[in-house]
Design a protein around this motif. Structure first.
Motif, PDB file in Angstrom:
ATOM      1  N   ILE A   1       0.668  -1.088   0.171  1.00  0.00           N
ATOM      2  CA  ILE A   1      -0.060   0.117   0.013  1.00  0.00           C
ATOM      3  C   ILE A   1       0.767   1.200   0.054  1.00  0.00           C
ATOM      4  CG2 ILE A   1      -1.782   1.198   1.274  1.00  0.00           C
ATOM      5  CD1 ILE A   1      -2.864  -1.608   0.232  1.00  0.00           C
ATOM      6  N   ASN A   2       0.618   1.966  -0.977  1.00  0.00           N
ATOM      7  CA  ASN A   2       1.295   3.608  -0.762  1.00  0.00           C
ATOM      8  C   ASN A   2       0.441   4.426   0.117  1.00  0.00           C
ATOM      9  OD1 ASN A   2       3.405   3.345  -3.022  1.00  0.00           O
ATOM     10  ND2 ASN A   2       1.810   2.833  -4.218  1.00  0.00           N
ATOM     11  N   ILE A   3       1.310   4.956   0.814  1.00  0.00           N
ATOM     12  CA  ILE A   3       0.933   6.284   1.811  1.00  0.00           C
ATOM     13  C   ILE A   3       1.539   7.254   1.520  1.00  0.00           C
ATOM     14  CG2 ILE A   3       0.787   6.696   4.227  1.00  0.00           C
ATOM     15  CD1 ILE A   3       0.855   3.699   4.938  1.00  0.00           C
TER      16      ILE A   3
ATOM     17  N   GLY B   1     -13.229   7.903   4.279  1.00  0.00           N
ATOM     18  CA  GLY B   1     -12.171   9.102   4.899  1.00  0.00           C
ATOM     19  C   GLY B   1     -12.150   9.233   6.277  1.00  0.00           C
ATOM     20  N   MET B   2     -10.921   9.754   6.886  1.00  0.00           N
ATOM     21  CA  MET B   2     -11.144  10.349   8.251  1.00  0.00           C
ATOM     22  C   MET B   2     -10.457  11.523   8.467  1.00  0.00           C
ATOM     23  SD  MET B   2     -10.714   8.025  11.825  1.00  0.00           S
ATOM     24  CE  MET B   2      -9.172   7.387  11.662  1.00  0.00           C
ATOM     25  N   ASN B   3     -10.902  12.348   9.429  1.00  0.00           N
ATOM     26  CA  ASN B   3      -9.717  13.709   9.587  1.00  0.00           C
ATOM     27  C   ASN B   3      -9.340  13.660  10.894  1.00  0.00           C
ATOM     28  OD1 ASN B   3     -11.835  14.784  11.496  1.00  0.00           O
ATOM     29  ND2 ASN B   3     -12.447  16.203   9.977  1.00  0.00           N
ATOM     30  N   ALA B   4      -8.472  14.716  11.179  1.00  0.00           N
ATOM     31  CA  ALA B   4      -7.681  14.609  12.309  1.00  0.00           C
ATOM     32  C   ALA B   4      -8.536  15.023  13.552  1.00  0.00           C
ATOM     33  CB  ALA B   4      -6.382  15.908  12.394  1.00  0.00           C
TER      34      ALA B   4
ATOM     35  N   PRO C   1      -6.543  18.717   8.788  1.00  0.00           N
ATOM     36  CA  PRO C   1      -5.922  17.496   7.880  1.00  0.00           C
ATOM     37  C   PRO C   1      -6.767  16.377   7.782  1.00  0.00           C
ATOM     38  CG  PRO C   1      -4.489  18.580   9.609  1.00  0.00           C
ATOM     39  CD  PRO C   1      -5.850  19.228   9.854  1.00  0.00           C
ATOM     40  N   ALA C   2      -6.614  15.637   6.747  1.00  0.00           N
ATOM     41  CA  ALA C   2      -7.596  14.394   6.515  1.00  0.00           C
ATOM     42  C   ALA C   2      -7.077  13.610   5.521  1.00  0.00           C
ATOM     43  CB  ALA C   2      -9.029  15.080   5.934  1.00  0.00           C
ATOM     44  N   THR C   3      -7.631  12.082   5.611  1.00  0.00           N
ATOM     45  CA  THR C   3      -7.052  11.185   4.856  1.00  0.00           C
ATOM     46  C   THR C   3      -8.225  10.526   4.051  1.00  0.00           C
ATOM     47  OG1 THR C   3      -5.629   9.143   5.056  1.00  0.00           O
ATOM     48  CG2 THR C   3      -7.093   9.155   6.656  1.00  0.00           C
ATOM     49  N   ILE C   4      -8.030  10.073   3.010  1.00  0.00           N
ATOM     50  CA  ILE C   4      -8.873   9.304   1.931  1.00  0.00           C
ATOM     51  C   ILE C   4      -8.155   8.124   1.684  1.00  0.00           C
ATOM     52  CG2 ILE C   4     -10.091  11.377   1.238  1.00  0.00           C
ATOM     53  CD1 ILE C   4      -8.670  11.098  -1.433  1.00  0.00           C
ATOM     54  N   VAL C   5      -9.029   6.788   1.380  1.00  0.00           N
ATOM     55  CA  VAL C   5      -8.436   5.643   1.064  1.00  0.00           C
ATOM     56  C   VAL C   5      -9.420   5.353  -0.434  1.00  0.00           C
ATOM     57  CG1 VAL C   5      -8.423   3.273   1.477  1.00  0.00           C
ATOM     58  CG2 VAL C   5      -8.473   5.128   3.496  1.00  0.00           C
ATOM     59  N   THR C   6      -8.530   5.360  -1.345  1.00  0.00           N
ATOM     60  CA  THR C   6      -9.043   5.268  -2.504  1.00  0.00           C
ATOM     61  C   THR C   6      -7.853   4.829  -3.607  1.00  0.00           C
ATOM     62  OG1 THR C   6     -10.742   6.228  -4.171  1.00  0.00           O
ATOM     63  CG2 THR C   6      -8.881   7.576  -3.311  1.00  0.00           C
TER      64      THR C   6
ATOM     65  N   ASN D   1      -3.687  -0.510  -6.912  1.00  0.00           N
ATOM     66  CA  ASN D   1      -3.025   0.714  -6.841  1.00  0.00           C
ATOM     67  C   ASN D   1      -3.584   1.355  -5.628  1.00  0.00           C
ATOM     68  OD1 ASN D   1      -0.933   1.293  -8.794  1.00  0.00           O
ATOM     69  ND2 ASN D   1      -2.431   0.421 -10.118  1.00  0.00           N
ATOM     70  N   LEU D   2      -4.316   0.933  -4.696  1.00  0.00           N
ATOM     71  CA  LEU D   2      -4.846   1.660  -3.547  1.00  0.00           C
ATOM     72  C   LEU D   2      -3.887   2.445  -2.854  1.00  0.00           C
ATOM     73  CD1 LEU D   2      -7.869   1.281  -2.328  1.00  0.00           C
ATOM     74  CD2 LEU D   2      -6.728  -0.024  -0.519  1.00  0.00           C
ATOM     75  N   THR D   3      -4.344   3.583  -2.484  1.00  0.00           N
ATOM     76  CA  THR D   3      -3.570   4.673  -1.777  1.00  0.00           C
ATOM     77  C   THR D   3      -4.286   5.172  -0.745  1.00  0.00           C
ATOM     78  OG1 THR D   3      -2.406   5.129  -4.047  1.00  0.00           O
ATOM     79  CG2 THR D   3      -2.161   6.602  -2.317  1.00  0.00           C
ATOM     80  N   VAL D   4      -3.438   5.620   0.350  1.00  0.00           N
ATOM     81  CA  VAL D   4      -4.127   5.969   1.527  1.00  0.00           C
ATOM     82  C   VAL D   4      -3.230   7.310   1.482  1.00  0.00           C
ATOM     83  CG1 VAL D   4      -4.032   6.249   4.086  1.00  0.00           C
ATOM     84  CG2 VAL D   4      -4.292   3.942   2.915  1.00  0.00           C
ATOM     85  N   THR D   5      -4.156   8.471   1.422  1.00  0.00           N
ATOM     86  CA  THR D   5      -3.592   9.758   1.126  1.00  0.00           C
ATOM     87  C   THR D   5      -3.884  10.701   2.384  1.00  0.00           C
ATOM     88  OG1 THR D   5      -3.721   9.581  -1.273  1.00  0.00           O
ATOM     89  CG2 THR D   5      -3.537  11.849  -0.323  1.00  0.00           C
ATOM     90  N   VAL D   6      -2.647  11.139   2.943  1.00  0.00           N
ATOM     91  CA  VAL D   6      -2.889  12.261   3.852  1.00  0.00           C
ATOM     92  C   VAL D   6      -2.857  13.532   3.652  1.00  0.00           C
ATOM     93  CG1 VAL D   6      -2.080  12.895   6.282  1.00  0.00           C
ATOM     94  CG2 VAL D   6      -2.341  10.581   5.650  1.00  0.00           C
ATOM     95  N   PHE D   7      -3.661  14.358   3.466  1.00  0.00           N
ATOM     96  CA  PHE D   7      -3.490  15.778   3.409  1.00  0.00           C
ATOM     97  C   PHE D   7      -3.393  16.732   4.619  1.00  0.00           C
ATOM     98  CE2 PHE D   7      -5.961  13.899  -0.122  1.00  0.00           C
ATOM     99  CZ  PHE D   7      -5.670  14.598  -1.090  1.00  0.00           C
ATOM    100  N   ASN D   8      -2.305  17.368   4.588  1.00  0.00           N
ATOM    101  CA  ASN D   8      -2.278  18.428   5.539  1.00  0.00           C
ATOM    102  C   ASN D   8      -2.290  19.910   5.231  1.00  0.00           C
ATOM    103  OD1 ASN D   8      -1.460  16.893   8.124  1.00  0.00           O
ATOM    104  ND2 ASN D   8      -0.141  16.166   6.875  1.00  0.00           N
ATOM    105  N   PRO D   9      -3.307  20.319   4.629  1.00  0.00           N
ATOM    106  CA  PRO D   9      -3.429  21.752   4.291  1.00  0.00           C
ATOM    107  C   PRO D   9      -3.155  22.820   4.988  1.00  0.00           C
ATOM    108  CG  PRO D   9      -5.687  20.921   4.937  1.00  0.00           C
ATOM    109  CD  PRO D   9      -4.752  20.070   5.058  1.00  0.00           C
ATOM    110  N   ASP D  10      -2.439  23.975   4.472  1.00  0.00           N
ATOM    111  CA  ASP D  10      -2.236  25.203   5.139  1.00  0.00           C
ATOM    112  C   ASP D  10      -3.462  25.777   5.513  1.00  0.00           C
ATOM    113  OD1 ASP D  10      -2.970  26.471   2.855  1.00  0.00           O
ATOM    114  OD2 ASP D  10      -1.046  27.115   2.121  1.00  0.00           O
TER     115      ASP D  10
END
Length: 419
Positions: free
Chosen positions: A62-64, A218-221, A203-208, A190-199
């Motif tokens: 899994i790519n993170i 998804g789940m957020n901080a 912060p939130a993550t999506i699994v797709t 190619n499933l990916t867990v993406t963590v976004f830390n926006p300015d």
């Protein structure tokens, strides 16, 4: 197939070791203790690539992605760090499967994909434009890849939430099976867990799938978890083309809201473009929103501490009854999960949740057979209080745990499990 591990940035340890460490640090992280299987996996957990402040980790297969900055900057990081998987998925899914094998035209696919993209918030377009700057794919190719789930027939998903008297410590644990037609099992490699830390934003993550920028899981901080199920069997096929897609709104909700009360207000303010069931949770409990384009009903659960949702509306005020043998075996899957949850009441820990999700339909569970038109493509278990996810791709990657708390930046990890 890879075995069970728990991932934190910089290191991956087996779940048995993780239990010992976590119990010393925080007794509330009981969910780790119930995992089935502790075989050592050949995973280092180290960052394998970085670009402009973003990092890519490899946890098993899994790519993170751990991204930060402005939305365009996060898009540039995503594009560079996941360029190869996105190029491969574009070729195998868009070109080889949908165009060549299924005979879909580029024009029809682009029309559907643009219907999603054109109504994106500006910040989501910034992400995709940033991706196109660094990935080796054009913006049009990214738009087509982003529409991956628009080209196939919708199918069934299952969700279960247990807390209070249903779990050993009362802590909420959520599980979901994402089901789609069989070709998506290949795409899930190619499933990916993406963590976004926006300015700006939570912060939130999506699994797709790689290259897909919206939230079906998804789940957020702040500990808000959500997942989407198709509700075609109850809501019908009515579709509005002049509304923002629900999957786009759900991702925006993760960035924008910090409590279930705020999320509830957003749901009650927003109209859907299609019929969905949106299941949500924080550390205190769970709700199911039955959401056709013409209405919205929220139900709090089947009984205190338990909520199960598949693909048909359950709230009795609809005046609907789903018939057995219709709608992706929705009634059967829901009844199976209810029966299992009641059987294991008081003992649903991480391991038991995984076991229930893994149980095949023919043995009283929700998981589709390995052969057939509909398959269980990936699975997710979440514990909002500890900001942890476990992900599985059947036949490709066994359950692997991801410590989101260590990936979310400080602004999002100060408060856990929206209180």
């Amino acid at each position: 197939m890879r075995s069970n591990v728990f991932f934190r940035p910089g290191k991956v340890i087996t779940l048995l070791v993780a239990v010992s460490l976590v119990c010393l640090l925080c007794a509330s992280s009981w969910a780790l203790a119930g995992s089935n299987g502790s075989q050592q996996a050949d995973v280092t957990g180290e960052s394998v690539d970085e670009f402009e402040g973003g990092e890519r980790y490899q946890a098993g297969e899994i790519n993170i992605l751990n991204l930060s900055g402005s939305y365009r900057e996060m898009g540039r990081q995503y594009g560079r760090l996941l360029s190869k998987p996105m190029q491969e998925l574009y070729q195998s899914a868009i070109v080889e499967y949908f165009k060549k094998e299924k005979g879909l035209s580029s024009e029809d696919m682009l029309l559907a994909a643009r219907g999603l993209y054109e109504f994106y918030p500006r910040r989501f377009k910034d992400i995709m434009e940033g991706m196109a700057e660094t990935s080796g794919l054009s913006l049009e190719e990214h738009i087509l890849l982003n529409g991956l789930e628009l080209y196939g027939t919708m199918s069934g998903c299952s969700a279960i939430f247990a807390w209070d008297d249903y779990t050993p410590g009362g802590q909420l644990i959520a599980g979901r099976n994402y089901d789609w037609f069989d070709s998506y099992t290949d795409f899930a490699e190619n499933l990916t867990v993406t963590v976004f830390n926006p300015d700006s934003g939570v912060p939130a993550t999506i699994v797709t799938f790689a290259g897909v920028i919206y939230a079906t899981t998804g789940m957020n901080a702040k500990g808000l978890f959500l997942e989407l199920n198709n509700a075609l069997p109850s809501g019908g096929g009515l579709t509005y083309t002049n509304r923002v897609h629900a999957i786009s709104n759900l991702m925006a909700f993760l960035f924008d809201y910090e409590s279930m009360e705020q999320l509830d207000a957003a749901m009650n303010t927003t109209r859907s473009n299609f019929s969905y069931i949106i299941n949500t949770a924080d550390s205190r409990g769970a709700y199911s929103y039955e959401w056709p384009p013409f209405d919205l009903l929220r139900r709090s659960g089947d009984e205190p501490g338990l909520l199960v949702s598949t693909n048909h509306f359950v709230d009795p005020s609809w005046g609907l009854m789903q018939q057995e043998g219709t709608g992706f075996r929705s009634v059967e899957r829901r009844d199976n999960l209810l029966e299992q949850a009641r059987k294991y009441k008081g003992n649903i820990d991480l391991g038991k949740m995984k076991d229930m999700l893994d149980t095949p339909l023919e043995k009283g569970g929700p998981t589709w057979p390995d052969q057939g038109d509909i398959r269980t493509v990936y699975q997710v278990v979440a514990v909002p209080e500890s900001l942890a996810l476990w992900v599985k791709v059947p036949g490709f990657q066994d359950w692997i745990g991801i410590d989101l708390k260590s990936l979310f930046h400080e602004q999002g990890s100060e408060v856990r499990g929206s209180g």
